[in-house]
Every structure is written in C-alpha cells, then in structure tokens.
Design an enzyme around this catalytic site. Structure first.
Site, PDB file in Angstrom:
ATOM      1  N   LYS A 222       6.897  -2.254   0.306  1.00 35.32           N
ATOM      2  CA  LYS A 222       5.686  -3.094   0.333  1.00 35.32           C
ATOM      3  C   LYS A 222       5.472  -3.772  -1.020  1.00 35.32           C
ATOM      4  O   LYS A 222       5.917  -3.281  -2.057  1.00 35.32           O
ATOM      5  CB  LYS A 222       4.487  -2.247   0.752  1.00 35.32           C
ATOM      6  CG  LYS A 222       4.673  -1.653   2.170  1.00 35.32           C
ATOM      7  CD  LYS A 222       3.672  -2.084   3.175  1.00 35.32           C
ATOM      8  CE  LYS A 222       4.188  -1.808   4.588  1.00 35.32           C
ATOM      9  NZ  LYS A 222       3.403  -0.809   5.294  1.00 35.32           N
ATOM     10  N   ARG A 261       7.589   6.535   6.745  1.00 31.39           N
ATOM     11  CA  ARG A 261       8.274   5.463   7.480  1.00 31.39           C
ATOM     12  C   ARG A 261       8.998   4.608   6.452  1.00 31.39           C
ATOM     13  O   ARG A 261       8.350   3.961   5.626  1.00 31.39           O
ATOM     14  CB  ARG A 261       7.224   4.651   8.245  1.00 31.39           C
ATOM     15  CG  ARG A 261       7.764   3.475   9.031  1.00 31.39           C
ATOM     16  CD  ARG A 261       6.603   2.709   9.687  1.00 31.39           C
ATOM     17  NE  ARG A 261       7.088   1.569  10.436  1.00 31.39           N
ATOM     18  CZ  ARG A 261       7.423   0.397   9.902  1.00 31.39           C
ATOM     19  NH1 ARG A 261       7.322   0.198   8.606  1.00 31.39           N
ATOM     20  NH2 ARG A 261       7.858  -0.584  10.671  1.00 31.39           N
TER      21      ARG A 261
END
Ligand code: PMM
Length: 283
Positions: A222, A261
């Site tokens: 991210k 994840r």
C-alpha cells in the site's frame, strides 16, 4: 546464576495465516494487471501456495483509489473460472467481492470465505447470502467506493472510529443471520485513509483484536509503505514495497492478527520465521 532475560522461557507465538492475493484485474495498483489472463492467474495461485500461502484470495475488481467498477458479469467472468481451477490446490479459497451474486457464484464454485471490502455496505443482500451459505466473512472498514473514497479520510481518533464503525457492521451482519464466529474484521488499510491514518491504525491494532473476532491485516504494497524513510521524497513503486510489507506483517503477528493478506508470500514467510525464532518457538 539466574538466567538472563535473553534465555527466558519462550513466549507463546501464534503464527498468522498468510492469504496470498490473486488479482484477476487489468488495473490493480499492486501488480499492474500481471495476472489478468486466466492462465497467468492460475499459475500465480500455484506459486503462492508453493511459497506458503494458506488461503488464496481471488478478486476481479480493482479498489485502488479512483478505480471505476467493472460490470457484475465482467467480475464474474474474471473470477469464477479461476476459482474453479484453483479449488483443488489444497488451501481454502476466498472471493474478494462486494457483490452478493458474485459471492454466491464463488461459494458454488467452492470458495469458503467471502472477503468484502465494503463490510456489507455496498450490497444489502450480502449478509443474507453469507448467512445462508454459512461461510467465513471478512468485513473490512470502508467508507464508500474507491472512485472518491479519499475525500472521506477524515478522522478525529481513527482507532476508535474504525473500531466503532466495524462494530456497527458486526451488528448488522448478525441481524442478517451471520454467526459471530464467522465474522473476521479488517481495518481496511488504504481505504479512505491518508498515510498517517494507516500508521495510527496499525499501531492501535490491539484495540481491534480485543473485540474478540479474528483480524485480517492487509497492508501489502500500500501507498503509505512507499512513503517512508529516504523514499519519502519520491514514492517507492508498489513492486518495491515487499520488505516494508514483511515488517508490517511481523508487527501484525506480534499483535495477534489471525491472518495477513499479501502479494509476495515468501518475504512474509521469512518475517514470520524470524519472529518465531525470536519467540523461542521450535518445530
Ligand atoms: N486491500 C485490497 C483489496 N482487497 N481485502 C481486504 N480484506 N483487506 C485489504 O486491505 C484489501 C482487500 C487492495 O489491494 P490490492 O488491489 O492489491 O488487492
């Protein structure tokens, strides 16, 4: 001589599961559509399992900030054939979708987890479908579709607000018939959150874990991980954020996350091996 703290009794360490990401999309921020062709997606899923993934998360909709949604039948075409092809790889399969009809088709094809980044807010039928199927359900913190979500990144106390908003989702899901033990919570890193929000939320992970549900952490590649240290001047590209991801995975493990994840499974396996060795864990 009294033992030094360095040789103290090993602490209990529970290794989180690793959920490997298979984005069957042409436009994901994290891998630029590398797994869009079904054959490539299937080969990638096999590699993730060989690397140590305990769950495969198959998604057909990019949720990067500003993304435009694919039509439902297009999402179906991207994901369902891949699920059918990977269902026999020996690990549970999760469908990353906000649409109850895609979730139902995925369950029919063998998926046993529905990973809904909207926590049931995008599709009012989602709770009922999940309750009826009796599968696990990931409710992620979400404040609206990706096209304009960053305009909703306004918080006073982000940890308290995300926790309260997820608690509301739990109540709505339970009212729809979803069993409490089936609900997995996810703070939703990068969704309606600016860089500092993500750091504050990660630091406060224990507050969410204390609610008693399993917690999934999705920091992988991210943007906030590309903005640290010397790379803060020039954002580090998504494909160069796996070391940073492994560090946040290790932090999530320390704070009792149930699963992480990630896109690159091997670096997170390494991080967990190191954390286990430190905790004095022996196979
Ligand atoms: N992030 C993305 C997609 N799906 N699901 C959960 N539960 N948690 C997340 O943080 C999450 C998600 C966006 O990343 P990607 O496009 O690289 O998959």
């Amino acid at each position: 001589m009294a033992p030094s703290s360095a040789s103290a009794t090993p602490t209990a360490y529970v290794r989180p599961l690793i959920m490997g990401v298979v984005n069957v999309t042409p436009d994901s921020f994290s891998d630029g559509g590398a797994w869009f062709a079904p054959g490539a997606a299937i080969a990638h899923a096999q590699q993730l399992v060989a690397d140590g993934a305990a769950i495969l998360d198959i998604g057909g909709e990019s949720t990067r900030p500003g993304a435009v949604r694919p039509a439902e039948d297009e999402e179906w075409r991207r994901t369902i054939p891949v699920i059918r092809a990977v269902i026999d790889l020996g690990v549970p399969v999760s469908i990353d979708t906000m649409r109850s009809r895609v979730a139902a088709a995925a369950i029919e094809a063998g998926a046993s987890i529905v990973n809904d980044v909207s926590g049931g807010l995008a599709d009012p039928e989602m709770g009922r479908v999940v309750a009826q199927a009796g599968v696990d359900y990931v409710a992620m913190h979400w404040r609206g579709h990706s096209v304009d979500m960053q305009s909703r990144a306004v918080y006073g106390d982000i940890v308290a607000e995300v926790t309260a908003e997820l608690q509301e989702r739990v109540e709505a899901l339970r009212a729809a018939g979803v069993a409490a033990e089936r609900i997995i919570l996810d703070p939703g890193f990068g969704f309606a959150k600016l860089a500092q929000h993500n750091w504050d939320l990660l630091r406060g992970l224990d507050v969410l874990v204390a609610l008693g549900h399993r917690v999934l952490v999705g920091t992988s590649r991210k943007k906030f991980l590309g903005l640290v240290g010397r790379s803060a001047q020039t954002e580090r590209p998504a494909l160069e954020r796996d070391t940073a991801t492994a560090v946040t995975s290790a932090y999530a493990a320390e704070n009792r996350a149930w699963a992480v994840r990630v896109h690159d499974v091997r670096s997170t396996v390494d991080a967990f091996d190191v954390a286990e060795a430190l905790a004095g864990w022996t196979p």
